[in-house]
Design an enzyme around this catalytic site. Structure first.
Site, PDB file in Angstrom:
ATOM      1  N   ASP A   1       0.855  -1.191   0.000  1.00 58.97           N
ATOM      2  CA  ASP A   1       0.000   0.000   0.000  1.00 58.97           C
ATOM      3  C   ASP A   1       0.890   1.240   0.000  1.00 58.97           C
ATOM      4  OD1 ASP A   1      -1.763  -2.068   0.479  1.00 58.97           O
ATOM      5  OD2 ASP A   1      -2.982  -0.950   1.915  1.00 58.97           O
TER       6      ASP A   1
ATOM      7  N   LYS B   1      -7.162   3.157  -3.062  1.00 59.32           N
ATOM      8  CA  LYS B   1      -7.576   3.095  -1.658  1.00 59.32           C
ATOM      9  C   LYS B   1      -7.838   4.507  -1.160  1.00 59.32           C
ATOM     10  CE  LYS B   1      -5.341   1.777   2.737  1.00 59.32           C
ATOM     11  NZ  LYS B   1      -4.201   1.074   3.337  1.00 59.32           N
TER      12      LYS B   1
ATOM     13  N   LYS C   1     -10.435  -0.122  -2.322  1.00 53.72           N
ATOM     14  CA  LYS C   1     -10.308  -0.370  -0.886  1.00 53.72           C
ATOM     15  C   LYS C   1     -10.623   0.882  -0.083  1.00 53.72           C
ATOM     16  CE  LYS C   1      -6.926  -1.582   2.709  1.00 53.72           C
ATOM     17  NZ  LYS C   1      -5.563  -1.998   3.018  1.00 53.72           N
TER      18      LYS C   1
END
Lengths: 303, 254
Positions: A140, A203, A239
């Site tokens: 991430d 995300k 996400k």
């Protein structure tokens, strides 16, 4: 070697703020009960990135997080799935790797100078490579809000491309930190740049900035994913992370994904939720559905 | 006269969530501060004394003498339990003589979240007499009210709201206890149940549903308004069913 032409972000449609909020509110009003609820809650467990991103994380804490990821509720007579992934800071990757061995649980790590991303590109790339080599399955990374907010979109694109390259075969999720992007238009544009640069997932948030994930902002990102898919045929995952603590709002996110992107995205490969305390609430609701009695957190492990 | 809410299973669930959230904060306050707040409730009730007297006369059919007596008794009862907050632990805790070199002591701690089925009679005093001893040691409470004058329970909520009582410590639900009792008994996040004036049937249901989570049960019979006013209706022993005794062995000497 000739220099590639500088990236120029395509025109993205402007977002009608009021419409996005109304639509998100409308999708949040559905009533999901009984079998559909159980199905949704069970899927949510498998879609969970069980997260601990604190300065106070220790190997012991990561170990217990992995235990909970493998068997969310050891005392239950129900057969709950294990969670999708555990999400930790880079130094904890080997610890997490060791404790999820032999399961389907993936190890996700934040990298690229999370949460601010305020570092030189080679330092950020270097961290992604180290995390990759330490055995993380998913990485991430944070979008450089510094570059984005000063209008250097080509630099944002170049940086993310470099991070994508550094991550190799690993899944790369790009955190937009929507709480710092101010407008839905900016979110939409940032989503597009990240996808153009090769992100596997986009995300919402690091969880360190408020507001974190909200329904409208997630809707805007889902629509960006849909339009990108129609244009290029590439399936990018979503996400939402940060601030989702209860089962009911989590179910609403599922409704939104289904309505915008369809069933193909309702899998852990395409949709994840980043959370830590959500898991216990999902378990509470599942126990309630099973036995018809309200359950208590006292029977669950900390989390 | 008024439309009164008829609480559902989900209202009760929400009340338990509120009570659970409020519990640590309330139990974590100093006993003296809990006493101050109970005392303040008494003061606030006194400041609305005439309004409560009128309501008792108009809606519960009291004569004015009985109404005055009930309101005054309710005020006195709050002050009575306010005094006990920082004293009951001395009375019910103990230092235990043990053979080993340990300093061994027992202290009462709150049970947690308590659900209370309130009396049918004495719509104000009965409620106060159930609520006060439960919140004294730091429990939070859900009061379930079914009687002929439920507006008094809602008036009492206004008193509590202006008494510096933290939100969630006292939750009042009006509704049918027959509808709710099964869910109350079976809720695993409820630590103790007080039932005043339970029928044999209700007692059976509560005990059966609460058995799995070993919920503490306290059953008391209802009383007439006159009996509720009497000194026999207030006692530090009414606090005791809603505490857990913690015993500590502390090494000493040598």
């Amino acid at each position: 070697m000739p220099r590639p032409a500088a990236y120029r972000p395509p025109q993205v449609p402007t977002v009608d703020e009021v419409a996005a909020q109304e639509r998100a509110a409308r999708l949040a009003s559905r009533s999901i009960k009984k079998e559909a609820k159980v199905e949704g809650l069970t899927r949510l467990i498998a879609m969970l990135d069980l997260t601990t991103l604190e300065g106070a994380d220790t190997p012991g804490k990561v170990k217990s997080l992995c235990q909970k990821a493998r068997t969310p509720d050891p005392g239950s007579s129900q057969d709950h799935p294990s969670v999708g992934a555990v999400c930790v800071y880079p130094p904890m990757v080997p610890v997490a790797r060791e404790h999820v061995e032999g399961t389907d649980i993936r190890v996700a790590s934040v990298a690229s100078y999370f949460p601010s991303g305020q570092a030189a590109l080679d330092e950020r790339v270097d961290e992604v490579e180290r995390v990759r080599d330490a055995g993380a399955d998913e990485i991430d990374v944070v979008l450089s809000r510094n570059a984005f907010l000063s209008g250097e979109y080509a630099r944002v694109h170049r940086e993310i491309s470099a991070l994508v390259e550094a991550s190799g075969e690993k899944h790369l999720k790009v955190i937009l930190e929507t709480g710092e992007l101010e407008t839905y238009d900016a979110v939409r544009l940032a989503s597009r740049i990240a996808m153009d640069a090769g992100a596997d997932f986009i995300k919402t948030s690091t969880g360190k900035v408020k507001p974190a994930a909200t329904m409208p902002v997630t809707l805007v990102m889902l629509e960006a994913i849909r339009d990108y898919y129609r244009e290029t045929g590439r399936e990018v995952g979503m996400k939402p992370a940060g601030g989702i603590r209860k089962a009911k709002p989590a179910l609403r996110y599922l409704v939104m994904v289904k309505e915008v992107l369809g069933d193909a995205w309702l899998t852990p490969e395409r949709f994840r939720i980043g959370a830590s305390s959500l898991l216990n609430d999902l378990l509470l609701q599942l126990e309630k559905e099973q036995y018809g009695r309200y359950y208590s957190k006292r029977y669950l492990s900390l989390g | 006269m008024a439309n009164i809410c008829r609480a559902s299973r989900k209202d009760f669930r929400n009340a338990v969530v509120a009570a659970r959230d409020a519990h640590d904060g309330w139990a974590g306050r100093s006993a003296f501060n809990r006493g101050q707040i109970l005392y303040r409730m008494g003061e606030m009730l006194e400041s609305r004394r005439q309004a409560f007297v009128d309501t008792l006369v108009e809606t519960a059919g009291y004569d004015s003498g009985a109404a005055v007596a009930e309101v005054d008794a309710a005020i006195d009862r709050l002050v009575y339990y306010a005094g006990w907050t920082d004293k009951f632990a001395q009375v019910f805790g103990s230092i235990n003589p043990v053979a080993s070199s340990h300093f061994d002591f027992s202290v009462p701690e709150p049970s947690g979240v308590v659900a209370a089925f309130c009396p049918q009679s004495a719509p104000l005093l009965g409620l106060v007499s159930c609520m006060a001893p439960i919140i004294v040691p730091g429990n939070t409470v859900i009061l379930l009210v079914e009687n002929d004058a439920p507006t008094l329970a809602l008036d009492l909520a206004e008193v509590l709201d202006t008494s510096d009582l933290p939100g969630g410590v006292v939750n009042i639900l009006t509704g049918s206890r027959e509808e709710l009792r099964g869910h109350v008994g079976g809720h695993r996040d409820v630590d103790a149940i007080l039932s005043v004036g339970a029928s044999t049937e209700e007692r059976t249901i509560l005990e059966r549903e609460g058995a799995e989570s070993v919920t503490r049960m306290e059953f008391r019979s209802d009383r007439s308004p006159t009996e509720w006013r009497a000194d026999e209706s207030q006692s530090p022993y009414w606090i005791v069913p809603f505490v857990e005794v913690k015993t500590t062995w502390h090494p000493v000497g040598r």
